[in-house]
Structures are given as structure tokens and as C-alpha cells.
Design a protein around this motif. Structure first.
Motif, PDB file in Angstrom:
ATOM      1  N   ARG A   1     -68.006 -18.501 -46.127  1.00 24.54           N
ATOM      2  CA  ARG A   1     -66.854 -18.107 -46.918  1.00 24.54           C
ATOM      3  C   ARG A   1     -65.988 -17.137 -46.112  1.00 24.54           C
ATOM      4  O   ARG A   1     -66.482 -16.173 -45.544  1.00 24.54           O
ATOM      5  N   GLY A   2     -64.703 -17.407 -46.080  1.00 25.55           N
ATOM      6  CA  GLY A   2     -63.812 -16.533 -45.341  1.00 25.55           C
ATOM      7  C   GLY A   2     -63.591 -16.981 -43.909  1.00 25.55           C
ATOM      8  O   GLY A   2     -62.713 -16.475 -43.233  1.00 25.55           O
ATOM      9  N   VAL A   3     -64.369 -17.939 -43.415  1.00 22.53           N
ATOM     10  CA  VAL A   3     -64.130 -18.465 -42.069  1.00 22.53           C
ATOM     11  C   VAL A   3     -62.877 -19.329 -42.115  1.00 22.53           C
ATOM     12  O   VAL A   3     -61.860 -19.027 -41.520  1.00 22.53           O
ATOM     13  N   ASN A   4     -62.964 -20.451 -42.826  1.00 21.08           N
ATOM     14  CA  ASN A   4     -61.796 -21.289 -43.090  1.00 21.08           C
ATOM     15  C   ASN A   4     -61.903 -21.757 -44.533  1.00 21.08           C
ATOM     16  O   ASN A   4     -62.326 -22.882 -44.788  1.00 21.08           O
ATOM     17  N   GLU A   5     -61.583 -20.897 -45.456  1.00 21.05           N
ATOM     18  CA  GLU A   5     -61.749 -21.244 -46.865  1.00 21.05           C
ATOM     19  C   GLU A   5     -60.881 -22.438 -47.231  1.00 21.05           C
ATOM     20  O   GLU A   5     -59.785 -22.626 -46.696  1.00 21.05           O
ATOM     21  N   LEU A   6     -61.363 -23.234 -48.171  1.00 21.13           N
ATOM     22  CA  LEU A   6     -60.614 -24.398 -48.616  1.00 21.13           C
ATOM     23  C   LEU A   6     -59.398 -23.948 -49.419  1.00 21.13           C
ATOM     24  O   LEU A   6     -59.484 -23.023 -50.225  1.00 21.13           O
ATOM     25  N   SER A   7     -58.282 -24.617 -49.205  1.00 17.38           N
ATOM     26  CA  SER A   7     -57.109 -24.344 -50.027  1.00 17.38           C
ATOM     27  C   SER A   7     -57.403 -24.783 -51.459  1.00 17.38           C
ATOM     28  O   SER A   7     -58.258 -25.647 -51.706  1.00 17.38           O
ATOM     29  N   SER A   8     -56.708 -24.187 -52.407  1.00 13.38           N
ATOM     30  CA  SER A   8     -56.934 -24.562 -53.805  1.00 13.38           C
ATOM     31  C   SER A   8     -56.588 -26.030 -54.030  1.00 13.38           C
ATOM     32  O   SER A   8     -57.229 -26.718 -54.828  1.00 13.38           O
ATOM     33  N   ALA A   9     -55.583 -26.535 -53.306  1.00 10.61           N
ATOM     34  CA  ALA A   9     -55.204 -27.944 -53.449  1.00 10.61           C
ATOM     35  C   ALA A   9     -56.327 -28.866 -52.999  1.00 10.61           C
ATOM     36  O   ALA A   9     -56.611 -29.890 -53.653  1.00 10.61           O
ATOM     37  N   LEU A  10     -56.989 -28.514 -51.904  1.00  6.46           N
ATOM     38  CA  LEU A  10     -58.081 -29.348 -51.423  1.00  6.46           C
ATOM     39  C   LEU A  10     -59.320 -29.172 -52.295  1.00  6.46           C
ATOM     40  O   LEU A  10     -60.007 -30.147 -52.619  1.00  6.46           O
ATOM     41  N   ARG A  11     -59.599 -27.940 -52.688  1.00 10.57           N
ATOM     42  CA  ARG A  11     -60.772 -27.681 -53.527  1.00 10.57           C
ATOM     43  C   ARG A  11     -60.722 -28.505 -54.811  1.00 10.57           C
ATOM     44  O   ARG A  11     -61.752 -28.998 -55.281  1.00 10.57           O
ATOM     45  N   ARG A  12     -59.514 -28.703 -55.377  1.00 12.71           N
ATOM     46  CA  ARG A  12     -59.390 -29.456 -56.625  1.00 12.71           C
ATOM     47  C   ARG A  12     -59.755 -30.921 -56.450  1.00 12.71           C
ATOM     48  O   ARG A  12     -60.064 -31.602 -57.423  1.00 12.71           O
ATOM     49  N   ARG A  13     -59.704 -31.406 -55.227  1.00 11.27           N
ATOM     50  CA  ARG A  13     -60.011 -32.829 -54.981  1.00 11.27           C
ATOM     51  C   ARG A  13     -61.506 -33.088 -54.930  1.00 11.27           C
ATOM     52  O   ARG A  13     -61.942 -34.227 -54.856  1.00 11.27           O
ATOM     53  N   PHE A  14     -62.304 -32.026 -54.943  1.00 11.69           N
ATOM     54  CA  PHE A  14     -63.754 -32.168 -54.858  1.00 11.69           C
ATOM     55  C   PHE A  14     -64.428 -31.778 -56.169  1.00 11.69           C
ATOM     56  O   PHE A  14     -63.961 -30.879 -56.872  1.00 11.69           O
ATOM     57  N   ASN A  15     -65.509 -32.430 -56.450  1.00 15.76           N
ATOM     58  CA  ASN A  15     -66.445 -31.933 -57.454  1.00 15.76           C
ATOM     59  C   ASN A  15     -67.552 -31.228 -56.669  1.00 15.76           C
ATOM     60  O   ASN A  15     -68.214 -31.844 -55.835  1.00 15.76           O
ATOM     61  N   THR A  16     -67.733 -29.945 -56.917  1.00 15.07           N
ATOM     62  CA  THR A  16     -68.676 -29.142 -56.128  1.00 15.07           C
ATOM     63  C   THR A  16     -70.047 -29.128 -56.782  1.00 15.07           C
ATOM     64  O   THR A  16     -70.169 -28.833 -57.968  1.00 15.07           O
ATOM     65  N   VAL A  17     -71.054 -29.461 -56.001  1.00 14.07           N
ATOM     66  CA  VAL A  17     -72.446 -29.401 -56.446  1.00 14.07           C
ATOM     67  C   VAL A  17     -73.167 -28.402 -55.546  1.00 14.07           C
ATOM     68  O   VAL A  17     -73.179 -28.561 -54.320  1.00 14.07           O
ATOM     69  N   VAL A  18     -73.734 -27.376 -56.145  1.00 16.54           N
ATOM     70  CA  VAL A  18     -74.429 -26.333 -55.384  1.00 16.54           C
ATOM     71  C   VAL A  18     -75.905 -26.704 -55.257  1.00 16.54           C
ATOM     72  O   VAL A  18     -76.591 -26.932 -56.259  1.00 16.54           O
ATOM     73  N   LEU A  19     -76.380 -26.763 -54.022  1.00 18.20           N
ATOM     74  CA  LEU A  19     -77.794 -27.035 -53.769  1.00 18.20           C
ATOM     75  C   LEU A  19     -78.520 -25.698 -53.615  1.00 18.20           C
ATOM     76  O   LEU A  19     -78.249 -24.957 -52.672  1.00 18.20           O
ATOM     77  N   PRO A  20     -79.431 -25.382 -54.526  1.00 17.72           N
ATOM     78  CA  PRO A  20     -80.093 -24.076 -54.478  1.00 17.72           C
ATOM     79  C   PRO A  20     -81.282 -24.080 -53.528  1.00 17.72           C
ATOM     80  O   PRO A  20     -81.782 -25.145 -53.122  1.00 17.72           O
TER      81      PRO A  20
ATOM     82  N   ALA B   1     -57.994 -24.750 -41.153  1.00 18.21           N
ATOM     83  CA  ALA B   1     -57.409 -25.018 -42.467  1.00 18.21           C
ATOM     84  C   ALA B   1     -56.359 -26.122 -42.430  1.00 18.21           C
ATOM     85  O   ALA B   1     -56.289 -26.958 -43.342  1.00 18.21           O
ATOM     86  N   ASP B   2     -55.511 -26.148 -41.378  1.00 25.32           N
ATOM     87  CA  ASP B   2     -54.473 -27.174 -41.334  1.00 25.32           C
ATOM     88  C   ASP B   2     -55.067 -28.565 -41.136  1.00 25.32           C
ATOM     89  O   ASP B   2     -54.503 -29.567 -41.604  1.00 25.32           O
ATOM     90  N   VAL B   3     -56.224 -28.641 -40.466  1.00 22.28           N
ATOM     91  CA  VAL B   3     -56.894 -29.930 -40.296  1.00 22.28           C
ATOM     92  C   VAL B   3     -57.598 -30.326 -41.591  1.00 22.28           C
ATOM     93  O   VAL B   3     -57.590 -31.496 -41.990  1.00 22.28           O
ATOM     94  N   GLN B   4     -58.210 -29.362 -42.272  1.00 21.67           N
ATOM     95  CA  GLN B   4     -58.818 -29.639 -43.574  1.00 21.67           C
ATOM     96  C   GLN B   4     -57.823 -30.318 -44.510  1.00 21.67           C
ATOM     97  O   GLN B   4     -58.147 -31.289 -45.194  1.00 21.67           O
TER      98      GLN B   4
END
Length: 368
Positions: free
Chosen positions: A211-230, A170-173
Motif C-alpha cells: 500500500r502506498g507504493v503504487n496505489e490503485l486509482s479509484s477508477a481502476l479499483r471500481r473495476r475489480f471485486n476484491t477478495v482478501v485472502l487471510p 500507476a499510469d500503466v495500471q
């Protein structure tokens, strides 16, 4: 002479996307008369066409790199044309890395600015490192600095890629937060910074199972637009994907043409989908699911291995006996629980299915 680690063309076992599909990218660039973002090799329309396939006015056929909803690709491409980074999210085997590579190849002409995420990925892999011989000899300087792929992409206006983002500590992310929000990478040792130039963006991939391994911080998650590949929506779509990828890989390995084994490809896909979904295709019989993902990527691996068996130890035609061992290896990860699931599926579903007798016998033989 081809240097080690720098194979190109026919010498490379697995050429980079920009090399393997150079003729398509060149044809698209020549036919592309739409506006292109700064430093993009193609327009967003042409990038989407490269991924989804089509035919150009001159007759050049662009092969599909991704088989799935068009809107997903359009959103991903549009994201890269903005100042938001792109996060491709999905279960293992949904072509996240494949799509990431081809997006970078079409946008920047270079898919190699890559950070591979692992539990041991250091901060230097995202920021920068040092040539310690020069550092000790002359002290901190630009000449002693070793830029990361992300730093190079920022300086050159290219697309960087970070694979398996949630496997990185997480700290490296969080090193990416300043890069993605301020578009700058500070170099405090030199009192300098590297600012991103226009054209820079970043594609990251992550899978749902992490999920739960090294979850993204909310601050980092906001910097991405997430596209889910089904996962592929239908069996036909998944068969098409497996057949295309196996054919591409088979040609590189001089294996028989995949269409000759289309029946077995469909059988492998059917088995994987039924065990994955917990119900047979007709919806009549519920089945237990094993612990593995049984993804499209694993189906591709099973069929490719089967083709190699058919080529080297058979008559070149893919048969049930060629894929049976591969399916067993993919399904039975837990030698106790998964083996029970597999044997129950064989006896209650496969054994009774018309036209599957040879497949049933082959699977029983390797299971025993």
C-alpha cells in the motif's frame, strides 16, 4: 524433443497447474453436469471443488489446492463468471499467486496468460507491442503487432493474470481501465480495436504491504471485486498447508516424505505464528515481532530447505538442526534489530518449552 523454456511433464521442474493436475481436471470435466459459462472448461461448482478438494462419484480424489474459508473461493469463482475482474489481496505468502494460477487453469485450461508486475513493467506488457523488423519493413499492420497476454485473453475468451498489480506504475495500471470497463483494447495505429469475447476475465493479485507504493486509482479499483485472502486461522490449518505444499515440492525434487518430519513442521509453524502475532500460543507471554512477514510461504521454504539438508547430509529424517538455519534466515532480516528479537524469543520462550531442547540448541548454534 523438449524445447528450452517449454518443458512439460516430468521434465518441468515446476509444471503449470493445468499440467500437474491434468488428471483431476479431466475427471472433474467428465463428472461435471452443471451449467458452464461460455468458454469455461468447468462449471463454477467444479472450479470450487478443484480448489477446495473433494471426492467425485467415481472415486477420484480431488486434492485441496487452497485451505481456507469455502466462501472466499465461492466469491472468487462467482466473480469470474460476471463482467467484473477479480483482485486477490493479502499479505505476502497467503497463496494469492497459487490461487490465481489454479483458478485460471480450472476456468480456461491455461494459466500462462500472465503479466508479471514490476516497477519497470511497460504499457506494452498489458496492451501490445510491435515486431520492429516487420514494422520498419512494411509499416503498422496486424502481422507486425505483438499481442500482450491480456490482448490474447480478450480475443480468445480466456482468463488473463496480472501479478503484483500495485508494483506496476500507476499510469500503466490505468491501461486496464478501458479493458475492464469497455471490454475493448483500442489499436489507434491501425484504426482498429480488439474486443473481448465472452469468457474473458482478469485476475490480479496485490499484497497489503505494498500500500502506498503504487496505489490503485479509484477508477481502476471500481473495476475489480476484491477478495482478501487471510493468513491461516489456526496452527493446525497452517501445518496442513505447509505439509501439503512441501510434499508436492519434495516429490518433484526427490526429497523425503514430509510426514516423517511433521513434528518439525509444526515447530516451524509455531515459531512463525508466535513471532508474527507477538504472543505465544497459550497467550501467556508477549514477544516482540521482527520486521519480516514470516508468512506461510516462508515456512514452506524453510521446511523444503530442511528436507534437502536431511536428504543430502543427514539420514533423511527432518530434525531441528535441518530447519534452524532456515528459520534464522527468515526471521533475522535486519542483522541488528531482528537479531535481538530472535535471541530474546529463544531465551524467554524456546529455552523453557518442554520437548524443545534439541531445537533450542540447534538455533543457538546457528545464531552464534
Amino acid at each position: 524433443m523438449t524445447m528450452p523454456g517449454n518443458g512439460t511433464g516430468a521434465e518441468a521442474l515446476r509444471p503449470h497447474a493445468e499440467d500437474a493436475f491434468a488428471h483431476e481436471l479431466k475427471a472433474l470435466a467428465a463428472a461435471d453436469d452443471r451449467p458452464r459459462p461460455v468458454r469455461w472448461k468447468l462449471s463454477p461448482w467444479a472450479v470450487a471443488t478443484y480448489l477446495l478438494g473433494g471426492e467425485l462419484p467415481g472415486g477420484t480424489v480431488i486434492t485441496p489446492k487452497y485451505v481456507g474459508p469455502r466462501r472466499i473461493v465461492e466469491v472468487a469463482v462467482t466473480t469470474l463468471a460476471t463482467d467484473r475482474a477479480l483482485l486477490l489481496l493479502g499479505v505476502p505468502g497467503t497463496a494469492k499467486t497459487w490461487v490465481s494460477e489454479h483458478l485460471a487453469a480450472a476456468v480456461s485450461g491455461d494459466s500462462t496468460l500472465l503479466v508479471q508486475g514490476t516497477a519497470g513493467t511497460p504499457e506494452e506488457a498489458i496492451r501490445y507491442g510491435w515486431n520492429y523488423a516487420r514494422l520498419l519493413a512494411h509499416g503498422p499492420s496486424r502481422e507486425a503487432l505483438v499481442p500482450s497476454p491480456v490482448m490474447r485473453a480478450m480475443a480468445e475468451g480466456m482468463t488473463a493474470r496480472v501479478e503484483e498489480l500495485t508494483r506496476i506504475p500507476a499510469d500503466v495500471q490505468d491501461t486496464l481501465i478501458t479493458v475492464l470497463s469497455e471490454k475493448t483494447l483500442p489499436i489507434p495505429e491501425l484504426g482498429q480495436e480488439t474486443q473481448a469475447v465472452r469468457g474473458f476475465n482478469l485476475i490480479a493479485t496485490a499484497n497489503d504491504r505494498d500500500r502506498g507504493v503504487n496505489e490503485l486509482s479509484s477508477a481502476l479499483r471500481r473495476r475489480f471485486n476484491t477478495v482478501v485472502l487471510p493468513l491461516p486461522a489456526t496452527a493446525d490449518a497452517e501445518v496442513d498447508i505447509v505439509a501439503r505444499r512441501v510434499d508436492q515440492m519434495g516429490r518433484a525434487l526427490d526429497l523425503p516424505a514430509a510426514p516423517e518430519g511433521l513434528e518439525e513442521i509444526r515447530r516451524v509453524v509455531t515459531v512463525f505464528r508466535e513471532l508474527r502475532d507477538g504472543v505465544t500460543d497459550d497467550g501467556r507471554t508477549k514477544v516482540k515481532s521482527p520486521g519480516g512477514t514470516l508468512s506461510t510461504a516462508e515456512a514452506i521454504s524453510v521446511v523444503t530447505g530442511g528436507l534437502a539438508l536431511a536428504a543430502h547430509f543427514g539420514d533423511g529424517v527432518l530434525r531441528p538442526s535441518d530447519v534452524a538455519a532456515g528459520i534464522l534466515g527468515a526471521v533475522v532480516r535486519d542483522p541488528v534489530a531482528d537479531k535481538v528479537v530472535w535471541q530474546e524469543y529463544l531465551e524467554t520462550v524456546v529455552r523453557e518449552r518442554e520437548g524443545w531442547k534439541d531445537f533450542y540448541r540447534a538455533c543457538r548454534e546457528v545464531t552464534a
